[in-house]
Design an enzyme around this catalytic site. Structure first.
Site: not given
Ligand code: GLU
Length: 304
Positions: A63, A66, A188, A240, A258
């Site tokens: 993430s 992002k 993504y 989060y 994560v």
């Molecule tokens: N690849 C992850 C997912 O969408 C993102 C996870 C994260 O929050 O780092 O499941």
């Protein structure tokens, strides 16, 4: 301030926290990483760099990617971006569907999955090859042209992406997704599967500690206000469901993933990346938060 000595102290103090903690295993390939690894890198705006532990080791940035895609989309669209995504914390799980129904397909912020999927869609509308553009952007910011998408990780992620497909189809039903859903989820998952090291991330995040200037050329990539906005959203939505606890303990805008990375900035001063894959109950790096807390306590630096 002797940052080398501070990082050494942190490394010693962090060791008891590097136990067999749970790593993210909902993506099988992430589940195979050793939880007790640790690395940290600090880059000051003056160009000094400090590292400790496995700071050069590559990991899945998940993430944290992002922040890069959001910055690219914000640079492209400016204020009109906010028609498609909000800027409030969600208070729900990173891949929650609940609020999307009440809020008619407009995700709360660019860092929850729904928001990052909208950002992915925006980049797909603007670029012929968004995969190449994201890598180009990250190569430019980090100064490392060898950064790649780990295709095996991406495949592993796609095998378990049902919720991300559901989120994207749901938003499409509200006309907030324009491209084909499987293609949006593919892109993504690709940017989540990029591999970088703490050094790469700290270097790249100087964009946000240096008021939107390219860390290497000094060229303006984002306005000061845009940088303030991105840092503010990291502060309110970057960790989060523990942004409050993180603000209290660490006091820096940051984004976690994560894979165990957390990258933060002290605007005007420095960027800091930490990685340790063992996660806490909120999905943030357990030792990573502790290390950043020690860093801001020992240096007495924070935005508050
Ligand atoms: N690849 C992850 C997912 O969408 C993102 C996870 C994260 O929050 O780092 O499941």
């Amino acid at each position: 301030m002797n940052i080398t000595a501070i990082l050494e102290e942190i490394y010693t103090e962090i060791e008891p926290y590097l136990t067999e903690r749970r790593v993210a295993d909902y993506i099988p390939m992430l589940g195979r990483v050793d939880s007790n690894q640790f690395g940290m890198a600090v880059c000051t705006n003056d160009g000094d760099e400090y590292v400790i532990g496995s700071a050069q080791k590559n990991f899945s940035i998940q993430s944290v990617s992002k922040v890069f895609t959001f910055a690219m989309a914000y640079e492209l669209l400016g204020q009109s971006l906010w028609k498609r995504v909000g800027k409030e914390p969600s208070g729900t799980k990173f891949n929650s569907l609940i609020l999307l129904e009440q809020e008619k397909g407009i995700p709360r912020n660019p860092f929850i999955n729904a928001g990052a999927l909208v950002i992915a869609d925006i980049l797909m509308e603007h670029y012929k090859d968004p995969y190449k553009e994201v890598l180009k952007y990250i190569h430019e910011l980090s100064g490392n042209p060898n950064i790649v998408i780990n295709e095996e990780m991406k495949k592993s992620e796609l095998d378990y992406a049902n919720i991300n497909y559901a989120l994207t189809y749901f938003m499409k039903s509200f006309s907030n997704i324009n491209s084909h859903v499987p293609e949006v989820v593919d892109f993504y998952s690709a940017h989540c599967s990029i591999e970088m090291s703490c050094v790469d991330l700290a270097r790249a995040f100087r964009l946000f500690s240096q008021a939107g200037k390219n860390p290497w050329t000094g060229e303006k990539m984002l306005t000061k206000s845009q940088t303030k906005h991105i840092n503010a959203i990291m502060m309110t939505s970057g960790l989060y469901n523990s942004v409050g606890d993180f603000a209290y303990r660490v006091g820096l805008p940051a984004k976690s993933g994560v894979g165990g990375a957390i990258v933060g900035v002290l605007p005007g001063e420095m960027s800091i990346a930490v990685w340790s894959p063992g996660l806490d109950a909120n999905g943030n790096s357990f030792a990573g938060i502790k290390a950043l807390e020690l860093f801001t306590n020992k240096t007495e630096l924070s935005i508050y």
